[in-house]
Enzyme design. Structure first.
Site, PDB file in Angstrom:
ATOM      1  N   MET A  30       0.849  -1.193   0.000  1.00 35.44           N
ATOM      2  CA  MET A  30       0.000   0.000   0.000  1.00 35.44           C
ATOM      3  C   MET A  30       0.889   1.249   0.000  1.00 35.44           C
ATOM      4  SD  MET A  30      -3.416  -0.981   2.060  1.00 35.44           S
ATOM      5  CE  MET A  30      -2.823  -0.730   3.704  1.00 35.44           C
ATOM      6  N   GLY A  31       2.133   1.080  -0.450  1.00 37.92           N
ATOM      7  CA  GLY A  31       3.026   2.234  -0.557  1.00 37.92           C
ATOM      8  C   GLY A  31       3.595   2.666   0.778  1.00 37.92           C
ATOM      9  N   HIS A  37       9.599  -3.405   2.972  1.00 35.87           N
ATOM     10  CA  HIS A  37       9.105  -3.669   1.617  1.00 35.87           C
ATOM     11  C   HIS A  37      10.271  -3.987   0.672  1.00 35.87           C
ATOM     12  CE1 HIS A  37       5.784  -0.876   3.048  1.00 35.87           C
ATOM     13  NE2 HIS A  37       5.122  -1.940   2.686  1.00 35.87           N
ATOM     14  N   LYS A 149       5.462  -9.581   9.351  1.00 39.90           N
ATOM     15  CA  LYS A 149       4.875  -8.696  10.368  1.00 39.90           C
ATOM     16  C   LYS A 149       3.345  -8.816  10.372  1.00 39.90           C
ATOM     17  CE  LYS A 149       4.480  -4.177  10.126  1.00 39.90           C
ATOM     18  NZ  LYS A 149       3.094  -3.905  10.573  1.00 39.90           N
ATOM     19  N   GLN A 153      -2.478 -11.909   8.288  1.00 38.66           N
ATOM     20  CA  GLN A 153      -2.773 -11.670   6.866  1.00 38.66           C
ATOM     21  C   GLN A 153      -2.144 -12.762   6.005  1.00 38.66           C
ATOM     22  OE1 GLN A 153      -2.734  -7.763   4.637  1.00 38.66           O
ATOM     23  NE2 GLN A 153      -0.649  -8.403   4.185  1.00 38.66           N
ATOM     24  N   SER A 186       4.738   1.156   7.558  1.00 38.70           N
ATOM     25  CA  SER A 186       4.412   2.428   6.909  1.00 38.70           C
ATOM     26  C   SER A 186       3.793   3.378   7.921  1.00 38.70           C
ATOM     27  CB  SER A 186       3.425   2.194   5.767  1.00 38.70           C
ATOM     28  OG  SER A 186       3.962   1.272   4.865  1.00 38.70           O
TER      29      SER A 186
HETATM   30  O1  PAF Z   1      -0.078  -5.696   3.626  1.00 40.05           O
HETATM   31  C1  PAF Z   1      -0.506  -4.814   2.865  1.00 40.05           C
HETATM   32  O2  PAF Z   1       0.183  -3.834   2.552  1.00 40.05           O
HETATM   33  C2  PAF Z   1      -1.912  -4.933   2.295  1.00 40.05           C
HETATM   34  O3  PAF Z   1      -2.791  -5.505   3.212  1.00 40.05           O
HETATM   35  C3  PAF Z   1      -1.967  -5.670   0.951  1.00 40.05           C
HETATM   36  C4  PAF Z   1      -1.526  -7.117   1.084  1.00 40.05           C
HETATM   37  C5  PAF Z   1      -1.096  -4.953  -0.070  1.00 40.05           C
HETATM   38  C6  PAF Z   1      -3.402  -5.685   0.419  1.00 40.05           C
HETATM   39  O4  PAF Z   1      -3.891  -4.394   0.261  1.00 40.05           O
END
Ligand code: PAF
Length: 280
Positions: A30-31, A37, A149, A153, A186
């Site tokens: 998500m930038g 990242h 982290k 998810q 972020s």
């Molecule tokens: O972890 C993230 O940055 C977000 O949840 C993802 C996997 C890009 C989905 O929007």
């Protein structure tokens, strides 16, 4: 680095790579990129993959409008970082491109999406499932890389890949930490210098809990004590500290299974909600 904002042109470009038998590594983000990242980009490159990164702040996974509005957006810096990291393609679409009409599909992940983050962010994992499915269908990667982290998810995306037969290999890449142990995120960009120091309390709490568990204590015994200790600073609010099986996310009270558990924490430091975990 090639930059695409439209699905059609990205797909046409990637089709040529696939026809040339080039394997694609995908890093969805998500930038507001940080070293965490970049370690995902590096992992993809180390596998010799043609690396595609996406930047999309996904409205469907935010259950709080101000959290979405305040999410850091730093595309110019992100492009610079990705170029220097050797990323091959950036896909940075608009919300209109991804959601030309309101999506009707909802995801549930029984057992996985109502605990921990799911208990505090209703609908969050449905939104993650939706956008990750869309992105996997758009990019059709051979490999996809996610940060450890966001362990919950990762577990949910593993279920998604299995249930929907996405033909790709998933990788969980270890959490990158600041020198003092603070997990890179972020959201750290929203912390003041003072809050950044206070935010360390999450990792410290995880390490204290791990030491207590290794000494034979139970989660029921240590949770109230550690929560009170962390919240000694009035700007810190702990939402959960959970020991769980790292595959099923079922919560457990003691260190019964070795190398099978994950200890997860979430809390606010000032206005900023942070998460962290360690594998035990
Ligand atoms: O972890 C993230 O940055 C977000 O949840 C993802 C996997 C890009 C989905 O929007």
């Amino acid at each position: 680095m090639e930059i695409f904002r439209e699905i059609k042109s990205l797909k046409a470009f990637l089709r040529k790579k696939k026809l040339a038998q080039i394997q694609i590594g995908f890093v969805p983000t998500m930038g507001a990129l940080h070293e965490g990242h970049l370690s995902l980009i590096e992992a993809s490159r180390k596998h010799g993959l043609f690396t595609v990164c996406s930047i999309f702040v996904n409205p469907a996974q935010f259950n709080n409008a101000s959290d979405l509005a305040n999410y850091p957006r730093t595309e110019t810096t992100d492009i610079d970082l990705l170029t220097r990291a050797g990323c091959d393609v950036l896909f940075s679409p608009s919300a209109q491109e991804i959601y030309p009409q309101k999506a009707g599909l909802r995801f549930t992940f029984p057992g996985l999406d109502t605990v921990m983050e799911g208990a505090f962010r209703p609908g969050h994992f449905s939104g993650v499932g939706l956008v990750v499915s869309k992105l996997f269908n758009i990019v059709e990667p051979d490999h996809a890389f996610f940060g450890q982290k966001d362990w919950q998810q990762f577990t949910i995306i593993r279920q998604l890949v299995h249930d929907l037969n996405f033909n790709l290999t998933l990788h969980a890449v270890p959490t990158m930490r600041e020198e003092n142990g603070l997990a890179m995120s972020s959201r750290n960009q929203r912390l003041s210098a003072e809050e950044k120091i206070k935010a360390l309390v999450l990792y410290q709490t995880l390490k204290l809990a791990e030491a207590e568990l290794l000494n034979g204590k139970t989660m029921h015994e240590i949770f109230p004590k550690l929560k009170a200790l962390a919240e000694n600073d009035s700007s810190v609010k702990i939402e959960y500290l959970t020991l769980a099986n790292r595959h099923t996310l079922e919560s457990v009270n003691t260190l019964t299974q070795k190398n099978q558990l994950v200890l997860c924490i979430a809390g606010f430091v000032g206005e900023v909600r942070l998460i962290d975990n360690i594998l035990i």
